[in-house]
Design a protein around this motif. Structure first.
Motif, PDB file in Angstrom:
ATOM      1  N   ILE A 166       0.841  -1.206   0.000  1.00 45.83           N
ATOM      2  CA  ILE A 166       0.000   0.000   0.000  1.00 45.83           C
ATOM      3  C   ILE A 166       0.873   1.252   0.000  1.00 45.83           C
ATOM      4  N   SER A 167       1.938   1.236   0.801  1.00 46.23           N
ATOM      5  CA  SER A 167       2.844   2.395   0.880  1.00 46.23           C
ATOM      6  C   SER A 167       3.525   2.649  -0.459  1.00 46.23           C
ATOM      7  N   VAL A 168       3.971   1.568  -1.115  1.00 46.11           N
ATOM      8  CA  VAL A 168       4.621   1.714  -2.422  1.00 46.11           C
ATOM      9  C   VAL A 168       3.637   2.259  -3.447  1.00 46.11           C
ATOM     10  N   PHE A 169       2.404   1.736  -3.431  1.00 48.52           N
ATOM     11  CA  PHE A 169       1.383   2.210  -4.377  1.00 48.52           C
ATOM     12  C   PHE A 169       1.101   3.702  -4.168  1.00 48.52           C
ATOM     13  N   ILE A 170       0.897   4.080  -2.899  1.00 46.50           N
ATOM     14  CA  ILE A 170       0.629   5.498  -2.598  1.00 46.50           C
ATOM     15  C   ILE A 170       1.836   6.349  -2.972  1.00 46.50           C
ATOM     16  N   THR A 171       3.046   5.825  -2.705  1.00 42.86           N
ATOM     17  CA  THR A 171       4.277   6.556  -3.052  1.00 42.86           C
ATOM     18  C   THR A 171       4.361   6.802  -4.551  1.00 42.86           C
ATOM     19  N   ILE A 172       4.041   5.770  -5.344  1.00 44.68           N
ATOM     20  CA  ILE A 172       4.088   5.918  -6.808  1.00 44.68           C
ATOM     21  C   ILE A 172       3.096   6.981  -7.269  1.00 44.68           C
ATOM     22  N   ILE A 173       1.888   6.957  -6.701  1.00 39.20           N
ATOM     23  CA  ILE A 173       0.873   7.955  -7.081  1.00 39.20           C
ATOM     24  C   ILE A 173       1.367   9.360  -6.730  1.00 39.20           C
ATOM     25  N   ILE A 174       1.908   9.496  -5.504  1.00 32.35           N
ATOM     26  CA  ILE A 174       2.401  10.809  -5.069  1.00 32.35           C
ATOM     27  C   ILE A 174       3.531  11.276  -5.969  1.00 32.35           C
ATOM     28  N   ILE A 175       4.445  10.344  -6.304  1.00 32.53           N
ATOM     29  CA  ILE A 175       5.600  10.703  -7.139  1.00 32.53           C
ATOM     30  C   ILE A 175       5.146  11.137  -8.532  1.00 32.53           C
ATOM     31  N   ILE A 176       4.143  10.446  -9.069  1.00 36.44           N
ATOM     32  CA  ILE A 176       3.638  10.826 -10.405  1.00 36.44           C
ATOM     33  C   ILE A 176       3.133  12.261 -10.399  1.00 36.44           C
ATOM     34  N   PHE A 177       2.297  12.583  -9.398  1.00 39.49           N
ATOM     35  CA  PHE A 177       1.763  13.945  -9.324  1.00 39.49           C
ATOM     36  C   PHE A 177       2.864  14.950  -8.987  1.00 39.49           C
ATOM     37  N   LEU A 178       3.787  14.542  -8.094  1.00 44.22           N
ATOM     38  CA  LEU A 178       4.864  15.449  -7.694  1.00 44.22           C
ATOM     39  C   LEU A 178       5.796  15.737  -8.851  1.00 44.22           C
ATOM     40  N   SER A 179       6.213  14.677  -9.571  1.00 45.63           N
ATOM     41  CA  SER A 179       7.130  14.877 -10.696  1.00 45.63           C
ATOM     42  C   SER A 179       6.475  15.690 -11.804  1.00 45.63           C
ATOM     43  N   ARG A 180       5.172  15.429 -12.027  1.00 41.15           N
ATOM     44  CA  ARG A 180       4.465  16.240 -13.028  1.00 41.15           C
ATOM     45  C   ARG A 180       4.361  17.688 -12.575  1.00 41.15           C
ATOM     46  N   PRO A 185       5.963  22.954 -15.195  1.00 41.50           N
ATOM     47  CA  PRO A 185       6.444  24.312 -15.520  1.00 41.50           C
ATOM     48  C   PRO A 185       7.745  24.305 -16.301  1.00 41.50           C
ATOM     49  N   LEU A 186       8.619  23.295 -16.054  1.00 44.64           N
ATOM     50  CA  LEU A 186       9.869  23.212 -16.817  1.00 44.64           C
ATOM     51  C   LEU A 186       9.581  22.896 -18.279  1.00 44.64           C
ATOM     52  N   ILE A 187       8.618  22.011 -18.513  1.00 46.18           N
ATOM     53  CA  ILE A 187       8.236  21.688 -19.895  1.00 46.18           C
ATOM     54  C   ILE A 187       7.657  22.921 -20.586  1.00 46.18           C
ATOM     55  N   GLN A 188       6.831  23.677 -19.850  1.00 47.59           N
ATOM     56  CA  GLN A 188       6.262  24.909 -20.410  1.00 47.59           C
ATOM     57  C   GLN A 188       7.369  25.911 -20.722  1.00 47.59           C
ATOM     58  N   MET A 189       8.366  25.983 -19.839  1.00 45.35           N
ATOM     59  CA  MET A 189       9.490  26.894 -20.097  1.00 45.35           C
ATOM     60  C   MET A 189      10.296  26.433 -21.303  1.00 45.35           C
ATOM     61  N   LEU A 205       3.916  32.654 -19.649  1.00 47.02           N
ATOM     62  CA  LEU A 205       3.947  31.476 -18.804  1.00 47.02           C
ATOM     63  C   LEU A 205       2.857  31.601 -17.745  1.00 47.02           C
ATOM     64  N   PRO A 206       2.337  30.469 -17.245  1.00 44.32           N
ATOM     65  CA  PRO A 206       1.240  30.528 -16.269  1.00 44.32           C
ATOM     66  C   PRO A 206       1.657  31.187 -14.969  1.00 44.32           C
ATOM     67  N   GLN A 207       0.693  31.315 -14.057  1.00 50.09           N
ATOM     68  CA  GLN A 207       0.934  31.958 -12.767  1.00 50.09           C
ATOM     69  C   GLN A 207       2.181  31.385 -12.132  1.00 50.09           C
ATOM     70  N   ALA A 210       6.474  31.632  -6.010  1.00 47.98           N
ATOM     71  CA  ALA A 210       7.515  32.488  -5.435  1.00 47.98           C
ATOM     72  C   ALA A 210       8.727  31.643  -5.045  1.00 47.98           C
ATOM     73  N   ASP A 211       9.293  30.902  -6.004  1.00 45.31           N
ATOM     74  CA  ASP A 211      10.479  30.094  -5.746  1.00 45.31           C
ATOM     75  C   ASP A 211      11.408  30.194  -6.950  1.00 45.31           C
ATOM     76  N   GLU A 212      12.410  29.284  -7.002  1.00 44.83           N
ATOM     77  CA  GLU A 212      13.381  29.339  -8.091  1.00 44.83           C
ATOM     78  C   GLU A 212      12.726  29.140  -9.459  1.00 44.83           C
ATOM     79  N   LEU A 213      11.704  28.261  -9.528  1.00 46.40           N
ATOM     80  CA  LEU A 213      11.005  28.064 -10.797  1.00 46.40           C
ATOM     81  C   LEU A 213      10.271  29.329 -11.223  1.00 46.40           C
ATOM     82  N   GLY A 214       9.680  30.017 -10.234  1.00 44.96           N
ATOM     83  CA  GLY A 214       9.012  31.284 -10.530  1.00 44.96           C
ATOM     84  C   GLY A 214       9.999  32.325 -11.033  1.00 44.96           C
TER      85      GLY A 214
END
Length: 457
Positions: A166-180, A185-189, A205-207, A210-214
């Motif tokens: 269950i932890s691995v499955f949830i981790t994969i889901i989180i990583i997919i959304f996190l990596s995306r 924004p990098l792909i858009q740039m 570029l979209p909104q 307030a970080d390095e990507l911004g």
């Protein structure tokens, strides 16, 4: 594995999976050890309870009663004398003799674990000494089959394995959304920079966060805006050069053709020759200005600063301008305190002031006033050139120093000039580490102020 999102996802997965595995392993070991310890403590408590009963009545009847109590439970009991000879047992065979006959050293009254190696031995065991009148009269050995412990461990393993999946499955889901979320924004740039590379500078570029990507997104938008501005400037610059070169060349070619083909009278010939000479001078001035700008852009010119006595310098400048002033019947006032020196390049400083004063004369009416004022303020020296001429419209002031920019959009040739003078002035002022500002109102006048830092002795 060229996509950044996949690389980030794999890295995150390896890190988080490693952490989860390590933490589950530690938790599993802690739970197992704790459960085994609880089993041993329960076994020890049961043995101590039997010991307490036997200490009150250590006889055959009570011993058999204790044995009978354990015969129906999942534990076994062995009661021995002080020499570990078995008096009675709930075990039908004597397979536990090796655990009883071991040397245990000093045995505390609270009891001792006789066998705790549940991983390799078939049983776990505790022993409790029977004390009568302060003397050891026997021992109560409690035994429990480790199969129940192993069953408990297997049950825990199943639960931990399920939690792990269950932890691995949830981790994969989180990583997919996190990596995306990180790579989107990098792909858009990347797409924005590709558009810039193709010459499309109208990228947004979209909104931005307030970080390095911004900050990176802001930098890309700023770059696109600057490149778009430079593109327009380049096109306008080339169009202006083409216009400025074409006009005198057209005059020269036209009048040269007349002189060559029509053989006009002497007075007309001289008139046409004078026009050709004027246009050649205008063309020469344009080429000189372009050459100056080219040297400035390449930083191939050198500012040679030296100590300038401004009193002598401005008197010489005034003498140069006197013919032009007198021609338009104008008033030229110079306000210069004595004993004021400036470290600057005298040739470039003269070029700056002559250009500004020439504009002041050119764009002022006959009988107008032109002022040149110099003063020292703390560690700065100020030059102020003021006239009461036609002035600059407010909308044109931000662009007045741009190359080929003219207030007269029709490019009237009656006032002359190439549209490069003020651009050269600004570049030369900045090369001195100084600043130039402009204030102007239509039909009231214009003033330029140059501020030099007095940073040399």
């Amino acid at each position: 594995m060229k996509k950044l999102s996949i690389k980030i996802g794999i890295i995150f997965f390896c890190i988080i999976f490693g952490l989860i595995t390590f933490m589950l392993f530690l938790l599993h070991e802690a739970v197992v050890e704790n459960r085994v310890k609880e089993e041993l403590n329960a076994l020890q408590s049961r043995g101590n309870s039997h010991r307490t009963v036997l200490e009150k009545h250590f006889n055959k009847e009570i011993i058999e009663h204790v044995i009978l109590m354990e015969s129906e439970s999942n534990t076994d009991v062995v009661i021995t004398d002080e020499k570990k000879n078995i008096l009675s047992s709930s075990i039908t065979n004597h397979s536990y003799d090796k655990y009883i006959k071991k040397e245990f050293g000093d045995i505390p009254y609270k009891g001792k674990i006789a066998e705790g190696n549940w991983r390799q031995e078939p049983v776990i065991s505790t022993m409790s000494p029977i004390k009568i009148n302060g003397q050891t009269s026997g021992y109560v050995f409690m035994f429990q089959d480790t199969e129940s412990v192993h069953n408990l461990i297997q049950s825990l393993n199943k639960h931990f394995l399920l939690i792990g999946f269950i932890s691995v499955f949830i981790t994969i889901i989180i990583i997919i959304f996190l990596s995306r979320g990180i790579t989107k924004p990098l792909i858009q740039m990347k797409e924005a920079t590709s558009q810039i590379n193709k010459g499309n500078f109208a990228v947004t570029l979209p909104q931005k966060s307030a970080d390095e990507l911004g900050e990176l997104a802001t930098s890309i938008e700023t770059l696109a805006t600057d490149l778009n501005y430079l593109k327009r400037e380049r096109n306008e610059f080339l169009a202006s050069i083409s216009h400025e070169l074409r006009t005198p060349l057209t005059y020269i070619k036209g009048y040269a053709d007349i002189l060559l083909k029509q053989n006009p009278p002497t007075d007309e010939r001289e008139k046409y020759l004078a026009i050709i000479v004027t246009e050649i001078n205008r063309l020469n001035l344009l080429i000189q200005d372009l050459f100056e700008l080219a040297k400035i852009d390449k930083n191939s010119f050198v500012i040679k600063k030296e100590k300038i006595d401004l009193s002598i310098f401005l008197k010489r400048l005034e003498r140069k301008l006197t013919p032009a002033i007198n021609e338009k019947n104008m008033i030229f006032n110079v306000h210069n305190p004595s004993s004021l020196n400036l470290h600057a390049d005298p040739i470039r400083l003269e070029q700056i002031l002559l250009n500004l004063l020439d504009n002041a004369i050119k764009y002022s009416k006959t009988g107008g006033l032109v002022e040149l004022k110099v003063w020292k303020e703390k560690k700065t020296i100020h030059f102020l050139i003021r006239d009461n001429g036609k002035g600059v419209p407010e909308k044109d002031i931000p662009y007045i120093f741009n190359r080929f920019y003219r207030v007269e959009k029709s490019r009237k040739r009656s006032l002359g000039g190439t549209g490069l003078g003020l651009s050269i002035v600004q570049e030369l002022v900045h090369a001195h580490g100084a600043e130039i500002t402009l204030k102007s109102q239509e039909q009231i006048g214009t003033e330029f102020e140059i501020i030099f830092k007095e940073n040399e002795k």
